[in-house]
Design a protein around this motif. Structure first.
Motif, PDB file in Angstrom:
ATOM      1  N   ARG B  84      19.183  12.702  49.257  1.00 21.69           N
ATOM      2  CA  ARG B  84      20.258  13.345  48.507  1.00 21.69           C
ATOM      3  C   ARG B  84      20.219  12.837  47.059  1.00 21.69           C
ATOM      4  NH1 ARG B  84      25.020  12.109  51.500  1.00 21.69           N
ATOM      5  NH2 ARG B  84      24.691  13.943  52.770  1.00 21.69           N
ATOM      6  N   SER B 127      26.306  22.964  47.248  1.00 25.74           N
ATOM      7  CA  SER B 127      25.180  22.035  47.250  1.00 25.74           C
ATOM      8  C   SER B 127      23.909  22.860  47.392  1.00 25.74           C
ATOM      9  CB  SER B 127      25.330  21.065  48.429  1.00 25.74           C
ATOM     10  OG  SER B 127      24.394  20.037  48.336  1.00 25.74           O
ATOM     11  N   HIS B 129      20.245  22.873  49.020  1.00 28.62           N
ATOM     12  CA  HIS B 129      19.453  22.190  50.048  1.00 28.62           C
ATOM     13  C   HIS B 129      18.035  22.761  50.062  1.00 28.62           C
ATOM     14  CE1 HIS B 129      23.227  21.071  52.659  1.00 28.62           C
ATOM     15  NE2 HIS B 129      23.368  20.790  51.380  1.00 28.62           N
ATOM     16  N   GLN B 144      18.991  17.287  49.509  1.00 31.47           N
ATOM     17  CA  GLN B 144      20.249  17.898  49.067  1.00 31.47           C
ATOM     18  C   GLN B 144      20.500  17.493  47.619  1.00 31.47           C
ATOM     19  OE1 GLN B 144      23.416  16.668  51.689  1.00 31.47           O
ATOM     20  NE2 GLN B 144      22.522  17.695  53.470  1.00 31.47           N
ATOM     21  N   ARG B 146      23.419  17.807  44.526  1.00 31.92           N
ATOM     22  CA  ARG B 146      24.769  18.232  44.150  1.00 31.92           C
ATOM     23  C   ARG B 146      25.346  17.276  43.113  1.00 31.92           C
ATOM     24  NH1 ARG B 146      26.364  17.323  50.350  1.00 31.92           N
ATOM     25  NH2 ARG B 146      27.168  15.215  50.342  1.00 31.92           N
ATOM     26  N   GLN B 150      31.018  17.368  43.601  1.00 30.03           N
ATOM     27  CA  GLN B 150      30.713  18.137  44.818  1.00 30.03           C
ATOM     28  C   GLN B 150      30.497  17.180  45.992  1.00 30.03           C
ATOM     29  OE1 GLN B 150      27.235  20.260  43.544  1.00 30.03           O
ATOM     30  NE2 GLN B 150      28.397  21.774  42.387  1.00 30.03           N
ATOM     31  N   HIS B 151      29.870  16.046  45.679  1.00 30.24           N
ATOM     32  CA  HIS B 151      29.595  15.031  46.706  1.00 30.24           C
ATOM     33  C   HIS B 151      30.916  14.442  47.225  1.00 30.24           C
ATOM     34  CE1 HIS B 151      27.421  11.969  48.854  1.00 30.24           C
ATOM     35  NE2 HIS B 151      28.004  10.997  48.184  1.00 30.24           N
TER      36      HIS B 151
END
Lengths: 101, 356
Positions: B84, B127, B129, B144, B146, B150-151
């Motif tokens: 991420r 997000s 992906h 991912q 973001r 957003q996280h």
């Protein structure tokens, strides 16, 4: 000219005793090379017994500052007398070092 | 690694495959993580965090218990390795995505841009992906991407039971949607501020380059751009010539505070100071190092002596000089000693006894 060095917990104090003129600068260049190796920590140049500094001495100080800047360390110039402070000011070196009384 | 779950034999085989390949999965996870970090650093993109994980045995077993019929082998799962990348700015998500596209092969069919799935009147999980692969490795991995906000929303939403399978009260859903909408606005505002700042910097650089310095207020950006023109070089060289001294280049950014402290507002004011006080600065330097054999100076000597000449000529006196040294070196009584020294010298300087 004499340099007495003491290192404790990543802080090295180098006591400079005498007159740092051109011959003395050559004499203690090895001591500064050792300080440069420790410049990733804090190096305190204790100038309480330093009577005089020449251009050669300023160059030694500057080389140590550059090494500390590149290694993430710090150089503190401590207890300079008014004559040496004037030399730092006249050459534009005053704000290059952290100076402590 | 044991489970009390009731799994089909093919799911047990997938778990066995997972156990056998775990060391290799860990190696690839580290390689992918390292490669991402290096690439983002190379393109100068500062991100809030890069995280990675390998799906745990228990988590995999749980997934297989629920959806085992969908997978024939470990290679059918796309998130055994998961990474991420959390950005500060919404614009940076696409920059990161572009870097990921250059580094890995993207399985477009299974990748999803959740930023685009919302209707015009709905707000929620945003997000990007990507399902990725690399040569000579049979398993895919998920990246991912973001923003920090957003996280935060995704974590809060997850934490409050979104995946528990229990029906979520409508009021909670509505409140989370409201928050998602608000954070989307905040993300856009942060990006807007950054873009406006970038535009401002470009405008300032253009003005500095074109020489319209009277229009440029003194601030960190404008002063930095101005210093690229080496405005104090001529004075420094003149001072160095007094003793044939070498000049050590140092940062002049500390003088930003001094020029502002002396009441200068635009870069044009600094230009005027250089024009009107360079002779005074030179006289100060002559008086000082001209009487010594010092043959090394720093490039801050020019601005320092200019400011001293300016202060002396405008009646700033000892207090003004001490103030300048306080700004440069921190407040100290020893700065008063330097000011006394300069006040004493100034009596003999010719520029102090002229009208200009």
């Amino acid at each position: 000219m004499e340099v007495i060095t003491n290192t404790q917990d990543n802080v090295t104090t180098a006591q400079l005793i005498g007159r740092l003129d051109t011959p003395a600068s050559q004499e203690i260049s090895g001591d500064f090379e050792s300080l440069i190796k420790l410049a990733d920590g804090t190096v305190i140049l204790d100038c309480s017994q330093l009577e005089y500094i020449s251009s050669s001495g300023l160059r030694l100080f500057l080389s140590l500052r550059k090494a500390a800047a590149s290694k993430g360390g710090k150089v503190i110039v401590k207890a300079i007398n008014n004559d040496i402070r004037s030399v730092f000011m006249m050459t534009g070196f005053l704000n290059l070092f952290e100076i402590q009384n | 690694m044991s489970t009390n779950r009731h799994l089909d034999p093919h799911c047990e085989a997938i778990l066995q495959e997972y156990k056998e390949n775990l060391p290799r999965l860990k190696t690839v996870e580290a390689q992918v993580l390292d490669s991402l970090k290096r690439t983002l650093s190379d393109i100068g993109l500062l991100v809030a965090a890069i995280e990675s994980r390998i799906k745990s045995y228990d988590s995999l077993a749980g997934k297989l218990e629920l959806k085992g019929h969908k997978y024939q082998s470990l290679a059918d799962l796309t998130d055994i390795i998961g990474l991420r990348i959390i950005t500060f700015y919404v614009d940076d998500v696409d920059k990161v995505a572009s870097a990921v596209e250059r580094l890995f092969t993207i399985d477009w069919e299974n990748s999803i841009d959740k930023r685009k799935i919302h209707e015009t009147d709905s707000f929620g999980y945003l997000s990007l992906h990507y399902i990725c692969s690399i040569p000579d490795f049979p398993y895919r991995f998920e990246i991912q991407m973001r923003t920090l906000l957003q996280h935060a929303w995704a974590n809060m939403n997850h934490d409050t039971g979104y995946k528990s399978g229990v029906e979520i009260p409508k009021r909670y859903m509505r409140n989370m949607s409201r928050l998602a909408g608000m954070l989307e606005l905040v993300d856009d505002e942060f990006s807007k501020i950054r873009n406006e700042l970038t535009d401002y910097r470009r405008r300032v650089q253009a003005l500095v380059r074109s020489g319209n310095l009277d229009e440029v207020p003194i601030d960190g950006d404008s002063f930095r751009s101005y210093l690229e023109l080496n405005p104090f070089d001529q004075l420094n060289k003149r001072i160095a010539a007094i003793n044939q001294a070498e000049i050590q280049d140092v940062s002049l950014m500390p003088y930003l505070a001094v020029f502002r402290g002396l009441g200068l507002n635009t870069l044009g004011d600094i230009v005027s100071m250089i024009k009107n006080y360079s002779e005074g600065a030179y006289q100060i330097a002559c008086y000082q190092i001209g009487l010594t054999d010092l043959d090394i100076i720093s490039s801050s000597i020019g601005p320092q002596d200019l400011c001293i000449a300016f202060i002396l000529k405008n009646g700033g006196g000892k207090a003004g000089i001490k103030y300048m040294f306080d700004l440069l070196n921190g407040v100290s009584e020893s700065n008063a000693t330097m000011a006394d020294f300069l006040m004493e010298q100034s009596k003999d300087l010719p520029f102090m006894n002229t009208d200009n």
